[in-house]
Design a protein around this motif. Structure first.
Motif, short mmCIF file in Angstrom:
data_model
loop_
_atom_site.label_atom_id
_atom_site.label_comp_id
_atom_site.label_asym_id
_atom_site.label_seq_id
_atom_site.Cartn_x
_atom_site.Cartn_y
_atom_site.Cartn_z
N CYS A 29 -23.70 17.00 -31.07
CA CYS A 29 -23.38 16.14 -32.20
C CYS A 29 -22.43 16.85 -33.15
CB CYS A 29 -24.68 15.78 -32.93
SG CYS A 29 -24.43 14.74 -34.38
N LEU A 30 -21.27 16.23 -33.38
CA LEU A 30 -20.33 16.70 -34.38
C LEU A 30 -20.68 16.01 -35.68
CD1 LEU A 30 -17.79 18.12 -35.39
CD2 LEU A 30 -16.44 16.26 -34.43
N TYR A 31 -21.10 16.80 -36.64
CA TYR A 31 -21.61 16.28 -37.91
C TYR A 31 -20.59 16.55 -39.00
CZ TYR A 31 -25.14 15.82 -41.67
OH TYR A 31 -25.85 15.45 -42.79
N PHE A 32 -20.06 15.49 -39.62
CA PHE A 32 -19.04 15.61 -40.67
C PHE A 32 -19.66 16.05 -41.99
CE2 PHE A 32 -15.70 12.35 -38.96
CZ PHE A 32 -15.48 13.16 -37.88
N HIS A 33 -20.13 17.27 -42.03
CA HIS A 33 -20.66 17.86 -43.26
C HIS A 33 -20.49 19.37 -43.18
CE1 HIS A 33 -22.45 14.75 -45.79
NE2 HIS A 33 -22.70 14.10 -44.67
N THR A 34 -20.73 20.03 -44.30
CA THR A 34 -20.61 21.49 -44.33
C THR A 34 -21.97 22.18 -44.37
OG1 THR A 34 -20.38 21.41 -46.73
CG2 THR A 34 -18.35 21.44 -45.43
N SER A 35 -23.06 21.41 -44.47
CA SER A 35 -24.40 22.00 -44.46
C SER A 35 -25.39 20.99 -43.91
CB SER A 35 -24.82 22.43 -45.87
OG SER A 35 -24.96 21.30 -46.70
N THR A 36 -26.57 21.49 -43.53
CA THR A 36 -27.61 20.63 -42.99
C THR A 36 -28.97 21.24 -43.25
OG1 THR A 36 -28.49 19.58 -41.00
CG2 THR A 36 -27.45 21.72 -40.71
N LYS A 73 -10.36 20.85 -33.44
CA LYS A 73 -10.71 22.00 -32.60
C LYS A 73 -12.15 21.91 -32.12
CE LYS A 73 -7.66 25.28 -34.89
NZ LYS A 73 -7.63 26.46 -35.77
N LEU A 74 -13.05 21.59 -33.03
CA LEU A 74 -14.46 21.51 -32.66
C LEU A 74 -14.72 20.35 -31.71
CD1 LEU A 74 -17.30 22.59 -32.87
CD2 LEU A 74 -17.55 21.35 -35.03
N LEU A 75 -14.11 19.22 -31.94
CA LEU A 75 -14.30 18.07 -31.05
C LEU A 75 -13.78 18.39 -29.65
CD1 LEU A 75 -15.26 15.22 -30.62
CD2 LEU A 75 -13.10 14.40 -31.58
N THR A 76 -12.63 19.00 -29.56
CA THR A 76 -12.09 19.41 -28.26
C THR A 76 -13.03 20.39 -27.58
OG1 THR A 76 -9.83 19.02 -29.01
CG2 THR A 76 -10.12 20.48 -27.10
N ARG A 77 -13.55 21.34 -28.33
CA ARG A 77 -14.48 22.33 -27.77
C ARG A 77 -15.76 21.65 -27.25
NH1 ARG A 77 -17.94 26.10 -31.20
NH2 ARG A 77 -19.17 27.06 -29.57
N LEU A 135 -21.54 21.66 -37.26
CA LEU A 135 -20.98 21.25 -38.54
C LEU A 135 -19.46 21.22 -38.46
CD1 LEU A 135 -23.21 23.31 -40.99
CD2 LEU A 135 -23.45 20.91 -40.31
N GLY A 136 -18.89 20.07 -38.72
CA GLY A 136 -17.46 19.91 -38.61
C GLY A 136 -16.72 20.08 -39.92
N GLY A 137 -17.44 19.98 -41.03
CA GLY A 137 -16.76 20.06 -42.31
C GLY A 137 -15.88 18.84 -42.53
N TYR A 138 -14.79 19.04 -43.25
CA TYR A 138 -13.91 17.92 -43.59
C TYR A 138 -12.44 18.20 -43.34
CZ TYR A 138 -18.15 16.68 -46.11
OH TYR A 138 -19.44 16.40 -46.43
N LYS A 139 -12.11 19.34 -42.76
CA LYS A 139 -10.71 19.70 -42.54
C LYS A 139 -10.27 19.20 -41.17
CE LYS A 139 -10.88 23.69 -45.51
NZ LYS A 139 -10.79 25.14 -45.61
N LEU A 140 -9.21 18.43 -41.14
CA LEU A 140 -8.74 17.78 -39.93
C LEU A 140 -8.53 18.76 -38.78
CD1 LEU A 140 -7.83 15.30 -38.41
CD2 LEU A 140 -5.58 15.56 -39.43
N ASP A 141 -7.85 19.85 -39.00
CA ASP A 141 -7.59 20.80 -37.91
C ASP A 141 -8.88 21.36 -37.33
OD1 ASP A 141 -4.88 20.42 -38.10
OD2 ASP A 141 -4.53 22.18 -39.36
N GLU A 142 -9.84 21.68 -38.20
CA GLU A 142 -11.12 22.22 -37.73
C GLU A 142 -11.91 21.17 -36.96
OE1 GLU A 142 -12.02 25.44 -37.89
OE2 GLU A 142 -10.02 25.73 -38.73
N LEU A 143 -11.87 19.92 -37.42
CA LEU A 143 -12.56 18.84 -36.71
C LEU A 143 -11.99 18.64 -35.32
CD1 LEU A 143 -12.90 16.26 -39.61
CD2 LEU A 143 -14.79 17.38 -38.42
#
Length: 99
Positions: A53-60, A82-86, A72-80
């Motif tokens: 699960c890719l969660y659009f937040h910075t904490s849980t 990268k993580l989604l691809t991974r 945790l995907g955070g909110y930065k497009l590039d990081e999202l």
């Protein structure tokens, strides 16, 4: 996903759906490859059903599933991106989830 440009980039593997009843939602979760959400309410379900699960937040508050099922995907497009691809391509993540 539209606002972040993720829908267009990953349109072949992404399906946006309207809200579902709980039992229908569990069936969808059980049959999906990956969950992308900004809702903290499904963290236990993805862990129980062993779905990444890719969660659009910075904490849980669900630390027990962090980096095993919940990412945790955070909110930065590039990081999202990268993580989604991974999450879609990294066999090590799949191996850990299936244990």
């Amino acid at each position: 996903m539209k606002d972040f440009g993720l829908l267009q980039e990953f349109e072949k593997v992404t399906h946006l759906i309207p809200p579902q009843g709980y039992l229908d939602f569990l069936q969808l979760l059980n049959n999906c490859e990956l969950v992308i959400t900004d809702s903290g309410g499904i963290q236990k379900e993805v862990a129980t059903l062993r779905k990444p699960c890719l969660y659009f937040h910075t904490s849980t508050g669900a630390w027990e599933g962090l980096d095993t099922f919940l990412f945790l995907g955070g909110y930065k497009l590039d990081e999202l991106k990268k993580l989604l691809t991974r999450l879609l391509e990294d066999p090590e993540i799949r191996r850990r989830i299936q244990q």
